[in-house]
Design a protein around this motif. Sequence first.
Motif, short mmCIF file in Angstrom:
data_model
loop_
_atom_site.label_atom_id
_atom_site.label_comp_id
_atom_site.label_asym_id
_atom_site.label_seq_id
_atom_site.Cartn_x
_atom_site.Cartn_y
_atom_site.Cartn_z
N GLN A 148 45.17 38.98 40.43
CA GLN A 148 43.85 38.77 39.85
C GLN A 148 43.54 38.23 38.34
OE1 GLN A 148 41.32 42.38 38.79
NE2 GLN A 148 40.21 41.92 40.60
N PHE A 149 42.56 37.11 38.22
CA PHE A 149 42.26 36.63 36.91
C PHE A 149 40.88 37.30 36.59
CE2 PHE A 149 45.54 33.94 38.23
CZ PHE A 149 46.06 33.56 36.98
N HIS A 150 40.87 38.45 35.57
CA HIS A 150 39.81 38.80 35.01
C HIS A 150 38.80 37.77 34.54
CE1 HIS A 150 37.09 41.64 33.05
NE2 HIS A 150 37.49 42.59 33.58
N GLY A 194 51.77 40.79 34.64
CA GLY A 194 51.13 39.65 34.00
C GLY A 194 51.50 39.00 33.07
N ARG A 195 52.74 39.33 32.26
CA ARG A 195 53.29 38.65 31.41
C ARG A 195 54.01 37.41 31.89
NH1 ARG A 195 51.16 39.79 26.81
NH2 ARG A 195 52.70 38.49 25.81
N MET A 196 53.95 37.04 33.27
CA MET A 196 54.29 35.88 33.55
C MET A 196 53.39 34.69 33.68
SD MET A 196 53.93 36.05 37.93
CE MET A 196 54.85 37.37 38.30
N MET A 208 53.18 28.91 35.55
CA MET A 208 52.36 29.69 36.45
C MET A 208 51.11 29.85 36.02
SD MET A 208 54.57 31.00 38.61
CE MET A 208 53.75 32.53 39.39
N MET A 209 50.50 29.57 34.81
CA MET A 209 49.13 29.47 34.40
C MET A 209 48.58 28.08 35.11
SD MET A 209 47.57 31.43 32.52
CE MET A 209 45.67 31.62 32.18
N GLU A 210 49.33 27.10 34.56
CA GLU A 210 48.89 25.82 35.25
C GLU A 210 48.81 25.57 36.87
OE1 GLU A 210 50.68 22.72 32.93
OE2 GLU A 210 50.06 24.14 31.07
#
Length: 578
Positions: free
Chosen positions: A235-237, A201-203, A460-462
């Motif tokens: 997966q985004f919690h 998940g650190r990406m 990655m987030m955007e």
Amino acid sequence: MIHAFDVLVVGAGGAGLYAALEAGKNAKTAVLSKVYAVRSHTGAAQGGISAALGNVEEDSPEWHAFDTVKGGDYLVDQNAAVILAEDAVQAVHDLENRGLPFNRTKEGRIDQRRFGGHTRKFGEGPVHRACYSADRTGHMIMQTLFQQCIKHSVSFYDEFQILDVILDGKKCCGAVALEISTGEVHILKAKAVLFATGGFGRMFKVTSNAHANTGDGPAILARHGIPMEDMEFFQFHPTGIKDMGILISEAVRGEGGILRNSKNQRFMEKYAPTLLDLAPRDMVSRAIVTEIQEGLGIRGDRKIDDYVYLDATGIGKEKILERLPDITDFCKTYLDVDPAEKSIPVQPTAHYGMGGIPTDIHGRVILNSSGEVCDGLYAAGECACVSVHGANRLGTNSLLDLVVFGRRAGIHMADYVKDAETDTIAKDAAGFAGERIAHLVENKKKEQGADIREEMRNTMMENVGVYRMEADMAKAVNTIKDLRQKFKETGVEDTNRGFNTELLDLLELSNLLDLSLITAESAKNRKESRGAHARDDYPERDDDNYLKHTLAFLEDDDVRIDYKPVDTSRWEPKPRIY
Ligand SMILES: Cc1cc2nc3c(=O)[nH]c(=O)nc-3n(C[C@H](O)[C@H](O)[C@H](O)COP(=O)(O)OP(=O)(O)OC[C@H]3O[C@@H](n4cnc5c(N)ncnc54)[C@H](O)[C@@H]3O)c2cc1C
């Protein structure tokens, strides 16, 4: 230095420890971990471990398997899901017998709580299926398994970081590791090696994952031509603490917590009329993002910081303190909010990789679309993809995955090594790892690792987040490719050998860059919406063209995509309505 074992387990989380416990009964077994064993991310798991014990109300493994398949949007291998659900009952009782202090019902049985997507009678309504130990279930699993491993004389190599695997054709014969305290490179010969290195998940910029979750195992194997399965499904919690990503367990909603928008509306009524706030995580995360996009979020400092509320005030102070003590502490420490009195500001947080190293139901690593396995090479836990989570994992099914498939891999390895021969290791086995370190130490540093890391996580987030679009994913692919080039121009200023965290950080960054590229390419390639992979440009699930697992091969600067069939032998794919 060279060491020799029958079985080498890389990773001391729940999957690694359970495998070591089983393998250690009959084979000389060592566990190697870059952090101290009990500091593995499994120890941070809060809410529970699922098993259809039926202690609080009627339940059955068949309903559990069905929920897992439906929750995973039918990309789950159904034979594996059936094993998961059926073995769950014994697995939880084994943990209990090994000393795990579960919460109890009044009658003294293991207590169970509700969790998202777990239902009775194939979707009629939420069921109490998650066994738990307050909100410290993972911590208790770690303590229990660690004590048992010590009791059974498993050897531990703490603070050793794996740099490479040793493969001889289609056979694994060991691994190469760095001893963090001295900087010495060790060769670990083994007849069987299990990768249980956890998540990646650190990406992403906002994540619930520990700093150590950098996907080292999958990246090391990807560089050796082993494919990664279904990496597009991340997966985004739904409920991370606003801006920080620290997890607020689904157990809060399981105990009665409700999500509300800026108008104080229980917005899940619109999106999942039956399961409401306990719909699967992908749906709840999308609902939150949609509410925010429609202007119904609570305003953060900037538009992208908008959030919603998780209202736990109806649960009652006494129950909150008894069942959610750590969550209460987190809220007080990080937000100055007492959840018994005020709502908690939350946003989706990158949480769990459904994809990873492809394996069969014994944990053996699969090499290609025809299902060929690599002898002596195994994977289990979050870094593996067996695949019981398909396109979206149900809460509490990961801890279960660790114990069920960690155990199966341990048993298979113990059996395999009985007849396997010890191979001679090539003289230059540590050569590749040595070269990577030498490059980083000798390089004239032109680029800063910290800048590359920040850009990777933002990109990655955007662009590969909750909702996805072709152009955004293409942008992510190009940016990550550029960052991988820039990485070649970075190096360390600190040339000390012992505890060289600058060097370790860079090695981890290169792993995350490789996995980010595979994730973005796999996502761009899947032109449909399924589970956690939600595309604005292809909003429907497309079973005709995409009811298949992705196998992504890293080939230098490119990713080649192939596929593997999904086992749908039990339930025919249907639309997912909750
Ligand atoms: C905050 C949080 C709460 C969660 N809550 C739940 C829950 O309630 N229920 C549920 O089912 N799931 C939950 N999950 C998911 C679940 O906890 C994880 O998926 C699971 O614990 C992963 O276990 P693992 O054994 O695969 O890896 P981990 O526990 O992450 O362990 C990985 C191990 O690999 C080692 N390692 C990694 N790289 C290297 C390397 N290069 N060299 C040597 N060693 C290495 C690490 O040192 C570590 O020992 C939660 C996850 C998070 C982040």
